[in-house]
Design a protein around this motif. Sequence first.
Motif, PDB file in Angstrom:
ATOM      1  N   ALA A 110       0.819  -1.215   0.000  1.00 55.06           N
ATOM      2  CA  ALA A 110       0.000   0.000   0.000  1.00 55.06           C
ATOM      3  C   ALA A 110       0.852   1.264   0.000  1.00 55.06           C
ATOM      4  O   ALA A 110       0.361   2.340  -0.342  1.00 55.06           O
ATOM      5  CB  ALA A 110      -0.931  -0.005   1.210  1.00 55.06           C
ATOM      6  N   ASN A 111       2.129   1.128   0.412  1.00 57.44           N
ATOM      7  CA  ASN A 111       3.070   2.247   0.429  1.00 57.44           C
ATOM      8  C   ASN A 111       2.475   3.495   1.113  1.00 57.44           C
ATOM      9  O   ASN A 111       2.385   4.562   0.497  1.00 57.44           O
ATOM     10  CB  ASN A 111       3.505   2.585  -1.001  1.00 57.44           C
ATOM     11  N   PRO A 112       2.099   3.401   2.374  1.00 53.79           N
ATOM     12  CA  PRO A 112       1.443   4.528   3.054  1.00 53.79           C
ATOM     13  C   PRO A 112       2.404   5.684   3.320  1.00 53.79           C
ATOM     14  O   PRO A 112       3.622   5.488   3.424  1.00 53.79           O
ATOM     15  CB  PRO A 112       0.980   3.899   4.373  1.00 53.79           C
ATOM     16  N   ASP A 113       1.859   6.881   3.428  1.00 56.59           N
ATOM     17  CA  ASP A 113       2.677   8.058   3.739  1.00 56.59           C
ATOM     18  C   ASP A 113       3.179   8.016   5.179  1.00 56.59           C
ATOM     19  O   ASP A 113       4.325   8.370   5.452  1.00 56.59           O
ATOM     20  CB  ASP A 113       1.863   9.339   3.507  1.00 56.59           C
ATOM     21  N   ASP A 114       2.320   7.598   6.094  1.00 60.11           N
ATOM     22  CA  ASP A 114       2.686   7.490   7.503  1.00 60.11           C
ATOM     23  C   ASP A 114       2.855   6.022   7.844  1.00 60.11           C
ATOM     24  O   ASP A 114       1.897   5.328   8.190  1.00 60.11           O
ATOM     25  CB  ASP A 114       1.613   8.136   8.389  1.00 60.11           C
ATOM     26  N   TRP A 115       4.085   5.545   7.710  1.00 53.47           N
ATOM     27  CA  TRP A 115       4.336   4.107   7.885  1.00 53.47           C
ATOM     28  C   TRP A 115       3.971   3.622   9.292  1.00 53.47           C
ATOM     29  O   TRP A 115       3.306   2.600   9.438  1.00 53.47           O
ATOM     30  CB  TRP A 115       5.799   3.780   7.602  1.00 53.47           C
ATOM     31  N   VAL A 116       4.399   4.331  10.307  1.00 51.78           N
ATOM     32  CA  VAL A 116       4.185   3.877  11.682  1.00 51.78           C
ATOM     33  C   VAL A 116       2.694   3.741  11.980  1.00 51.78           C
ATOM     34  O   VAL A 116       2.246   2.722  12.523  1.00 51.78           O
ATOM     35  CB  VAL A 116       4.849   4.845  12.682  1.00 51.78           C
ATOM     36  N   ALA A 117       1.923   4.744  11.610  1.00 52.45           N
ATOM     37  CA  ALA A 117       0.486   4.699  11.878  1.00 52.45           C
ATOM     38  C   ALA A 117      -0.183   3.576  11.091  1.00 52.45           C
ATOM     39  O   ALA A 117      -1.034   2.844  11.624  1.00 52.45           O
ATOM     40  CB  ALA A 117      -0.151   6.038  11.530  1.00 52.45           C
ATOM     41  N   ALA A 118       0.203   3.425   9.818  1.00 52.85           N
ATOM     42  CA  ALA A 118      -0.421   2.401   8.980  1.00 52.85           C
ATOM     43  C   ALA A 118      -0.100   1.000   9.482  1.00 52.85           C
ATOM     44  O   ALA A 118      -0.990   0.136   9.547  1.00 52.85           O
ATOM     45  CB  ALA A 118       0.051   2.568   7.534  1.00 52.85           C
ATOM     46  N   TRP A 119       1.169   0.756   9.822  1.00 56.02           N
ATOM     47  CA  TRP A 119       1.545  -0.578  10.289  1.00 56.02           C
ATOM     48  C   TRP A 119       0.911  -0.878  11.645  1.00 56.02           C
ATOM     49  O   TRP A 119       0.444  -1.994  11.886  1.00 56.02           O
ATOM     50  CB  TRP A 119       3.059  -0.727  10.366  1.00 56.02           C
ATOM     51  N   THR A 120       0.881   0.092  12.534  1.00 54.46           N
ATOM     52  CA  THR A 120       0.259  -0.121  13.845  1.00 54.46           C
ATOM     53  C   THR A 120      -1.193  -0.537  13.686  1.00 54.46           C
ATOM     54  O   THR A 120      -1.659  -1.493  14.329  1.00 54.46           O
ATOM     55  CB  THR A 120       0.352   1.158  14.699  1.00 54.46           C
ATOM     56  N   GLU A 121      -1.923   0.154  12.804  1.00 56.42           N
ATOM     57  CA  GLU A 121      -3.336  -0.179  12.584  1.00 56.42           C
ATOM     58  C   GLU A 121      -3.487  -1.544  11.921  1.00 56.42           C
ATOM     59  O   GLU A 121      -4.324  -2.363  12.332  1.00 56.42           O
ATOM     60  CB  GLU A 121      -3.988   0.894  11.713  1.00 56.42           C
ATOM     61  N   ALA A 122      -2.670  -1.808  10.908  1.00 59.25           N
ATOM     62  CA  ALA A 122      -2.770  -3.075  10.187  1.00 59.25           C
ATOM     63  C   ALA A 122      -2.416  -4.250  11.094  1.00 59.25           C
ATOM     64  O   ALA A 122      -3.051  -5.319  11.031  1.00 59.25           O
ATOM     65  CB  ALA A 122      -1.844  -3.055   8.970  1.00 59.25           C
ATOM     66  N   ARG A 123      -1.418  -4.060  11.914  1.00 60.61           N
ATOM     67  CA  ARG A 123      -0.979  -5.129  12.815  1.00 60.61           C
ATOM     68  C   ARG A 123      -2.069  -5.491  13.813  1.00 60.61           C
ATOM     69  O   ARG A 123      -2.395  -6.665  14.007  1.00 60.61           O
ATOM     70  CB  ARG A 123       0.293  -4.675  13.547  1.00 60.61           C
ATOM     71  N   ARG A 124      -2.622  -4.490  14.451  1.00 62.98           N
ATOM     72  CA  ARG A 124      -3.664  -4.744  15.450  1.00 62.98           C
ATOM     73  C   ARG A 124      -4.920  -5.355  14.804  1.00 62.98           C
ATOM     74  O   ARG A 124      -5.558  -6.232  15.393  1.00 62.98           O
ATOM     75  CB  ARG A 124      -3.998  -3.450  16.189  1.00 62.98           C
ATOM     76  N   LYS A 125      -5.246  -4.917  13.597  1.00 66.17           N
ATOM     77  CA  LYS A 125      -6.417  -5.468  12.902  1.00 66.17           C
ATOM     78  C   LYS A 125      -6.188  -6.932  12.546  1.00 66.17           C
ATOM     79  O   LYS A 125      -7.092  -7.780  12.695  1.00 66.17           O
ATOM     80  CB  LYS A 125      -6.714  -4.668  11.635  1.00 66.17           C
ATOM     81  N   ALA A 126      -4.971  -7.265  12.080  1.00 67.95           N
ATOM     82  CA  ALA A 126      -4.660  -8.650  11.725  1.00 67.95           C
ATOM     83  C   ALA A 126      -4.773  -9.573  12.937  1.00 67.95           C
ATOM     84  O   ALA A 126      -5.288 -10.690  12.838  1.00 67.95           O
ATOM     85  CB  ALA A 126      -3.267  -8.727  11.123  1.00 67.95           C
ATOM     86  N   LEU A 127      -4.292  -9.103  14.078  1.00 74.82           N
ATOM     87  CA  LEU A 127      -4.376  -9.914  15.297  1.00 74.82           C
ATOM     88  C   LEU A 127      -5.831 -10.086  15.731  1.00 74.82           C
ATOM     89  O   LEU A 127      -6.257 -11.190  16.101  1.00 74.82           O
ATOM     90  CB  LEU A 127      -3.559  -9.269  16.414  1.00 74.82           C
ATOM     91  N   ALA A 128      -6.598  -9.004  15.662  1.00 75.58           N
ATOM     92  CA  ALA A 128      -8.013  -9.076  16.048  1.00 75.58           C
ATOM     93  C   ALA A 128      -8.784 -10.004  15.116  1.00 75.58           C
ATOM     94  O   ALA A 128      -9.570 -10.858  15.566  1.00 75.58           O
ATOM     95  CB  ALA A 128      -8.632  -7.682  16.050  1.00 75.58           C
ATOM     96  N   ASP A 129      -8.558  -9.871  13.804  1.00 72.10           N
ATOM     97  CA  ASP A 129      -9.273 -10.708  12.829  1.00 72.10           C
ATOM     98  C   ASP A 129      -8.934 -12.184  12.988  1.00 72.10           C
ATOM     99  O   ASP A 129      -9.767 -13.051  12.725  1.00 72.10           O
ATOM    100  CB  ASP A 129      -8.928 -10.256  11.404  1.00 72.10           C
ATOM    101  N   GLY A 130      -7.700 -12.456  13.421  1.00 72.91           N
ATOM    102  CA  GLY A 130      -7.292 -13.853  13.593  1.00 72.91           C
ATOM    103  C   GLY A 130      -7.641 -14.433  14.949  1.00 72.91           C
ATOM    104  O   GLY A 130      -7.358 -15.609  15.217  1.00 72.91           O
ATOM    105  N   GLY A 131      -8.208 -13.604  15.815  1.00 75.83           N
ATOM    106  CA  GLY A 131      -8.550 -14.080  17.144  1.00 75.83           C
ATOM    107  C   GLY A 131      -7.361 -14.206  18.074  1.00 75.83           C
ATOM    108  O   GLY A 131      -7.409 -14.932  19.066  1.00 75.83           O
ATOM    109  N   PHE A 132      -6.280 -13.477  17.763  1.00 78.32           N
ATOM    110  CA  PHE A 132      -5.063 -13.540  18.583  1.00 78.32           C
ATOM    111  C   PHE A 132      -5.073 -12.404  19.605  1.00 78.32           C
ATOM    112  O   PHE A 132      -5.678 -11.354  19.389  1.00 78.32           O
ATOM    113  CB  PHE A 132      -3.829 -13.414  17.700  1.00 78.32           C
ATOM    114  N   GLN A 133      -4.366 -12.611  20.711  1.00 84.56           N
ATOM    115  CA  GLN A 133      -4.244 -11.578  21.728  1.00 84.56           C
ATOM    116  C   GLN A 133      -3.494 -10.373  21.157  1.00 84.56           C
ATOM    117  O   GLN A 133      -2.462 -10.536  20.499  1.00 84.56           O
ATOM    118  CB  GLN A 133      -3.500 -12.106  22.944  1.00 84.56           C
ATOM    119  N   ILE A 134      -4.020  -9.191  21.403  1.00 82.01           N
ATOM    120  CA  ILE A 134      -3.372  -7.970  20.925  1.00 82.01           C
ATOM    121  C   ILE A 134      -2.445  -7.439  22.015  1.00 82.01           C
ATOM    122  O   ILE A 134      -2.884  -7.107  23.109  1.00 82.01           O
ATOM    123  CB  ILE A 134      -4.418  -6.901  20.554  1.00 82.01           C
TER     124      ILE A 134
END
Length: 389
Positions: A363-387
């Motif tokens: 996706a090549n986001p402008d704000d890498w830290v914010a984008a990765w933080t959001e994507a990471r937490r969403k992936a864990l939530a969607d997979g049913g993993f502890q955040i």
Amino acid sequence: MGDTETFWEETMKYIASTFAVLSMSATMAIAQDFELPKQLSWTAYGTGSAGYNQSVAIGAALQDATGTNLRVLPGKNDVSRTEPLRQGRVQFSATGVGGSFMAQEGVFDFGAENWGPQPIRVLMANNGGAINLAVGVAGDLGIETYADLKGKRVAYIVGAPALNVNTEAYLAYGGLTWDDVERVDFGGFGASWTGLIEGQVDAAFASTNSGKTYEAEAGPRGLFWPPIDPADTEGFKRLTDIAPFFQLNKARVGATIDGTDGHQGAGYAYPVLTAMEATEADLVYNMTKAMVELFPKYDGNSPGIGGWALDKQNMEWVVPYHEGAIRYYTEAGVWTDAAQAHNDNLVARQAALAAAWEATKAANPDDWVAAWTEARRKALADGGFQITF
């Protein structure tokens, strides 16, 4: 008749004793049958640290028993310990939660665009419980609790998120944040403790048996470990909300602790011997076997080293085990169905994080830290993993 019976009794005793000796010899020969290269390398914490000292002791046992030369490369922070492992310049790393759990999670320095979640695998970990991992303070300040650190100078290690998160967790136990103290940056673990000894900083994080903590104890300022009160459940929850891998522990080994009734604090597995997922399974199998079966040769040769014993291993930790280590533990009869299920879940967690990382990069986001933080937490939530984080 009596003489004949005596003859056969003595003969059977001789055969039995001979068989026992031969069996023992065979077992000992098998125990030394490690198919390891003549040269091994792994990274560890800086010289003087518990991780480095234990690695050297393990290397000496390997040299004596197998002729294998273990080169221990000191790294001043998590990134410098993990980079050679990622590049394949070393086979293993004797690291902490930074180079294992946080590297797996792709957080802090491992959340930078040139890093991301790493497929880290565990061979073994030191779960001795003999030591604590804690923030020590200079003994000349009159500090009694972690709350007393307000306004004091606290060490921050550049490039070592594990150490800094752990320090932050102890501050939280005392009801403090980094904003409540004066943060003093250092380039490495050893430098932070030299700074404490020489009066540049007032508090720093370490294992209680680190060589640097003994130096501090003997130095002009002395050393004090504020206690963790097991009855203070709210305070301890504040600590584990930031660093969930901690557990309450009473240390028996360490600077100012040796020879006393112990120190009530907290700790976690350290060091943790890791490899990459791609590391050859046979090599990991033999390294794990050597660690377990040579334990009597290196036990006692460095403070706190007893936690490497097989019966102290936690097969359901926060980072998955390598397939080569699992093969050895299965043969040893200590790997369970529950451990396998737990391991499979951790591998799935890593896969979910890796997929989220690749999608974020695409996706090549402008704000890498914010984008990765959001994507990471969403992936864990969607997979049913502890955040976490």
